[in-house]
Design a protein around this motif. Structure first.
Motif, PDB file in Angstrom:
ATOM      1  N   THR A  18      67.204  85.252  68.638  1.00 11.50           N
ATOM      2  CA  THR A  18      66.769  85.983  67.368  1.00 11.50           C
ATOM      3  C   THR A  18      66.181  85.755  65.986  1.00 11.50           C
ATOM      4  O   THR A  18      65.595  86.306  65.553  1.00 11.50           O
ATOM      5  N   TYR A  20      63.455  83.617  65.331  1.00  7.46           N
ATOM      6  CA  TYR A  20      61.986  83.463  65.679  1.00  7.46           C
ATOM      7  C   TYR A  20      61.707  84.209  65.778  1.00  7.46           C
ATOM      8  O   TYR A  20      60.673  84.757  65.458  1.00  7.46           O
ATOM      9  N   GLY A  21      62.526  85.841  66.572  1.00  5.59           N
ATOM     10  CA  GLY A  21      62.131  87.326  66.426  1.00  5.59           C
ATOM     11  C   GLY A  21      62.295  87.571  65.012  1.00  5.59           C
ATOM     12  O   GLY A  21      61.307  88.992  64.486  1.00  5.59           O
ATOM     13  N   ARG A  22      63.577  87.312  64.328  1.00  5.11           N
ATOM     14  CA  ARG A  22      63.285  88.040  62.718  1.00  5.11           C
ATOM     15  C   ARG A  22      61.916  87.152  62.714  1.00  5.11           C
ATOM     16  O   ARG A  22      61.647  87.985  61.342  1.00  5.11           O
ATOM     17  N   TRP A  24      59.437  86.509  63.632  1.00  6.98           N
ATOM     18  CA  TRP A  24      57.535  87.049  64.021  1.00  6.98           C
ATOM     19  C   TRP A  24      57.924  88.472  62.860  1.00  6.98           C
ATOM     20  O   TRP A  24      56.726  88.690  62.759  1.00  6.98           O
ATOM     21  N   LEU A  25      59.147  89.280  62.986  1.00  4.87           N
ATOM     22  CA  LEU A  25      58.709  91.037  62.760  1.00  4.87           C
ATOM     23  C   LEU A  25      58.624  90.219  60.794  1.00  4.87           C
ATOM     24  O   LEU A  25      57.833  91.665  60.598  1.00  4.87           O
ATOM     25  N   ARG A  26      59.369  89.639  60.558  1.00  8.95           N
ATOM     26  CA  ARG A  26      58.772  89.711  58.764  1.00  8.95           C
ATOM     27  C   ARG A  26      57.600  89.268  58.433  1.00  8.95           C
ATOM     28  O   ARG A  26      56.678  89.967  57.806  1.00  8.95           O
ATOM     29  N   SER A  27      56.920  87.847  59.120  1.00 11.45           N
ATOM     30  CA  SER A  27      54.698  87.997  59.820  1.00 11.45           C
ATOM     31  C   SER A  27      54.203  89.285  59.094  1.00 11.45           C
ATOM     32  O   SER A  27      53.433  88.825  58.673  1.00 11.45           O
ATOM     33  N   ARG A  28      54.859  90.256  60.701  1.00 10.93           N
ATOM     34  CA  ARG A  28      53.801  91.297  61.173  1.00 10.93           C
ATOM     35  C   ARG A  28      54.122  92.458  59.896  1.00 10.93           C
ATOM     36  O   ARG A  28      53.465  92.841  59.522  1.00 10.93           O
ATOM     37  N   PHE A  29      54.925  92.550  58.879  1.00 10.74           N
ATOM     38  CA  PHE A  29      55.216  93.188  58.444  1.00 10.74           C
ATOM     39  C   PHE A  29      55.324  93.247  56.643  1.00 10.74           C
ATOM     40  O   PHE A  29      54.787  93.522  56.082  1.00 10.74           O
ATOM     41  N   ARG A  30      54.321  92.107  56.484  1.00 14.30           N
ATOM     42  CA  ARG A  30      54.343  91.256  55.689  1.00 14.30           C
ATOM     43  C   ARG A  30      52.680  91.834  55.347  1.00 14.30           C
ATOM     44  O   ARG A  30      51.722  92.365  54.598  1.00 14.30           O
TER      45      ARG A  30
END
Length: 90
Positions: A18, A20-22, A24-30
């Motif tokens: 979880t 690592y998933g968070r 990854w999502l933060r880097s995608r949304f940035r």
């Protein structure tokens, strides 16, 4: 391997996944930038969808309760007026 060590290792693995998933999502949304007008439109449409869904669910709940009431007591008791069979003198 005992049960306690297995569950503790499993929960540790899930926590790592979880995290690592968070990240990854933060880097995608940035990297993803949306204009403010599009954000307002998305927020408004989402709000309207939530209101429509809750209204529909409340309506369905009301219909279900009405149907169950009708199945429980299909005809109201004691509310019918009975016409008298005796003729009144005129």
């Amino acid at each position: 391997m005992t049960r306690n060590t297995f569950t503790s290792r499993l929960t540790h693995i899930f926590q790592l996944q979880t995290q690592y998933g968070r990240l990854w999502l933060r880097s995608r949304f940035r990297r993803l930038t949306l204009p403010p007008t599009l954000k307002v439109v998305i927020f408004a449409v989402t709000g309207m969808m939530v209101l429509a869904l809750t209204g529909t669910l409340l309506l369905l709940l009301d219909l279900i309760t009405i149907v169950f009431r009708m199945l429980k007591r299909p005809f109201p008791r004691g509310n019918f007026r009975q016409a008298s069979l005796i003729r009144k003198p005129t």
